[in-house]
Design a protein around this motif. Sequence first.
Motif, mmCIF file in Angstrom:
data_model
loop_
_atom_site.group_PDB
_atom_site.id
_atom_site.type_symbol
_atom_site.label_atom_id
_atom_site.label_comp_id
_atom_site.label_asym_id
_atom_site.label_seq_id
_atom_site.Cartn_x
_atom_site.Cartn_y
_atom_site.Cartn_z
ATOM 1 N N TYR A 69 -48.972 34.036 36.659
ATOM 2 C CA TYR A 69 -49.164 33.786 35.221
ATOM 3 C C TYR A 69 -47.943 33.154 34.549
ATOM 4 O O TYR A 69 -48.074 32.380 33.618
ATOM 5 N N MET A 70 -46.752 33.441 35.039
ATOM 6 C CA MET A 70 -45.542 32.890 34.421
ATOM 7 C C MET A 70 -45.101 31.567 35.060
ATOM 8 O O MET A 70 -44.077 31.003 34.666
ATOM 9 N N GLY A 71 -45.847 31.056 36.045
ATOM 10 C CA GLY A 71 -45.606 29.708 36.539
ATOM 11 C C GLY A 71 -44.574 29.575 37.637
ATOM 12 O O GLY A 71 -44.136 30.557 38.247
ATOM 13 N N ALA A 72 -44.195 28.311 37.876
ATOM 14 C CA ALA A 72 -43.375 27.957 39.045
ATOM 15 C C ALA A 72 -42.086 28.763 39.131
ATOM 16 O O ALA A 72 -41.681 29.188 40.225
ATOM 17 N N LEU A 95 -60.048 28.303 36.559
ATOM 18 C CA LEU A 95 -58.590 28.439 36.597
ATOM 19 C C LEU A 95 -58.066 28.775 37.985
ATOM 20 O O LEU A 95 -57.030 28.250 38.410
ATOM 21 N N TYR A 96 -58.776 29.641 38.718
ATOM 22 C CA TYR A 96 -58.243 30.048 40.027
ATOM 23 C C TYR A 96 -58.096 28.856 40.963
ATOM 24 O O TYR A 96 -57.196 28.830 41.807
ATOM 25 N N GLN A 97 -58.960 27.845 40.811
ATOM 26 C CA GLN A 97 -58.832 26.653 41.661
ATOM 27 C C GLN A 97 -57.601 25.832 41.264
ATOM 28 O O GLN A 97 -56.968 25.204 42.115
ATOM 29 N N VAL A 104 -56.678 24.287 50.066
ATOM 30 C CA VAL A 104 -55.343 24.630 50.584
ATOM 31 C C VAL A 104 -55.152 24.359 52.071
ATOM 32 O O VAL A 104 -54.110 24.718 52.633
ATOM 33 N N GLY A 105 -56.139 23.725 52.733
ATOM 34 C CA GLY A 105 -55.953 23.454 54.164
ATOM 35 C C GLY A 105 -55.823 24.739 54.960
ATOM 36 O O GLY A 105 -56.607 25.658 54.776
ATOM 37 N N ASP A 106 -54.799 24.811 55.787
ATOM 38 C CA ASP A 106 -54.653 25.969 56.671
ATOM 39 C C ASP A 106 -53.822 27.102 56.079
ATOM 40 O O ASP A 106 -53.442 28.037 56.800
ATOM 41 N N MET A 107 -53.518 27.032 54.810
ATOM 42 C CA MET A 107 -52.681 28.094 54.220
ATOM 43 C C MET A 107 -53.332 29.472 54.437
ATOM 44 O O MET A 107 -54.533 29.623 54.239
ATOM 45 N N VAL A 147 -50.344 25.754 43.934
ATOM 46 C CA VAL A 147 -49.602 26.309 45.065
ATOM 47 C C VAL A 147 -49.588 25.311 46.216
ATOM 48 O O VAL A 147 -48.542 25.037 46.809
ATOM 49 N N ALA A 148 -50.770 24.737 46.515
ATOM 50 C CA ALA A 148 -50.853 23.798 47.647
ATOM 51 C C ALA A 148 -49.995 22.560 47.414
ATOM 52 O O ALA A 148 -49.287 22.099 48.310
ATOM 53 N N ASP A 149 -50.040 22.025 46.183
ATOM 54 C CA ASP A 149 -49.381 20.748 45.906
ATOM 55 C C ASP A 149 -47.902 20.899 45.583
ATOM 56 O O ASP A 149 -47.110 20.000 45.856
ATOM 57 N N LYS A 150 -47.522 22.000 44.937
ATOM 58 C CA LYS A 150 -46.157 22.083 44.408
ATOM 59 C C LYS A 150 -45.364 23.285 44.910
ATOM 60 O O LYS A 150 -44.250 23.148 45.390
ATOM 61 N N TRP A 151 -45.921 24.470 44.737
ATOM 62 C CA TRP A 151 -45.103 25.663 44.974
ATOM 63 C C TRP A 151 -44.836 25.895 46.458
ATOM 64 O O TRP A 151 -43.902 26.609 46.814
#
Lengths: 271, 271
Positions: free
Chosen positions: A124-127, A164-166, A201-204, A172-176
């Motif tokens: 909720y508080m981000g990166a 939102l969950y997507q 998210v691929g194989d995450m 997460v997949a693209d940045k975090w």
Amino acid sequence: MNFINKLNAAWAANDSLLCVGLDPDMDRLPAQFRGTPDGIFRFCTEIIDATADLACAFKPQIAYFAALGAEGQLERISAYLRHRHPHIPLILDSKRGDIGATAKQYAREAYDRYGADAVTVSPYMGADSVEPYMEWQRGVIVLCRTSNPGGSDLQFLEVNGKPLYQHVAQLVADKWNSNGQCALVVGATFPEEIRAVRAIVGDMPLLIPGIGAQGGDIEATVRAGRTDAGTGMMINSSRAILYAAPQAGEDFAQAARRVAEETRQAINAHR
Amino acid sequence: MNFINKLNAAWAANDSLLCVGLDPDMDRLPAQFRGTPDGIFRFCTEIIDATADLACAFKPQIAYFAALGAEGQLERISAYLRHRHPHIPLILDSKRGDIGATAKQYAREAYDRYGADAVTVSPYMGADSVEPYMEWQRGVIVLCRTSNPGGSDLQFLEVNGKPLYQHVAQLVADKWNSNGQCALVVGATFPEEIRAVRAIVGDMPLLIPGIGAQGGDIEATVRAGRTDAGTGMMINSSRAILYAAPQAGEDFAQAARRVAEETRQAINAHR
């Protein structure tokens, strides 16, 4: 070894996607363990020994220790697991969510104090609520889609045509996940949503609570969440294993082992 | 006395909207307190005694204690505050976020173990991550808009034409606050967003971090967040008070008192 590699090795070594949750509720412990902090240690370590060859991870829920002032027992349990079963990852389920200097203190708590291989955190508080953990080269498991009734209150709100969950999965997949340390929590009660997250998210790895006592469908969960390699999931069961009703001739640990083995097999039947 | 009534009484008794955050970073403590858990207790209680007539609340950040295994010191500090300054609310800043039986364990931790009057929680898991706290008749302070750079990652996503954090404010105001126990966290770095939240939630108290070391503008914050009664806020300062640089003839506690008094006055100038 980093968390993702250790998890991959445990999946293979035990041929298991089962994560055993350690939620030691004093009111439900067998009588011989009740009433003393040391009983929590003895109960949890007996469960660990009874299931360590059937599990890909152990996940203590810190709330049960914090309510009792029993953090010292969690330290002992963590040390025991690292010493006796060093190839099985320890996931600290604490769902921490804070930033900067404070998040760094929580990372110290999880990784240094408890020696956890991974920790659950809230997005909720981000990166900058995730970034401080990266320094440790361990795992960070971000809440994405939770299996409780109120989970939809925020997670299902529509943002640019998608829930939102997507967006969280995409973030997460693209940045975090730039260091490859991340995983996601996605509840078992919504297999179609597991499928949607898997596509993003691929194989995450996905940590999937909600089977067992919470009623999620194992077959649908596994079919929706498996990777091409037939892994990619830590499917958690806590109470159904910890508090399994013993059958004739069993004690609590044997009953836990039986249910863990049944659950592992039920998962493997659909991988 | 419930949290909201106790907070109202503290606002009036001390003519203060200042919340003093207790973030005891071992690396920054005065030399005489470093290196022992007891030093954390002595440092925090000296800060409490030096500022208790200037504050409307004290807010320990549990991460600083958890990283050191110093929960026992937090228990002692909490007991000290209740005994010596029983009219000042204790807010446990732990940003817990979990559901059902687990959330109830966190409520026990906050209210029973530490005797907190209120606890901060994350909204990401929805209504059933807040509901278990209600049983205690204390306070629940829900994260709404946080003052960190990554705060916008989720909180500013647009949902039906409005940013997510406003939906959270609306959810809390319309549904989760049915017992009148809720407050919201809204960072000081975005005064226009404080104004938007205030318009949604009526007189609900706001916990506002981000002034002091984080650089938020006191005048803009107070003008945006005050209620008609000139209250409605717990404006938090932690590091700027705890680690105030002593001037000639002062020790750390006198310096903390001076900065707390200056901050209280700067707030009151715009109420």
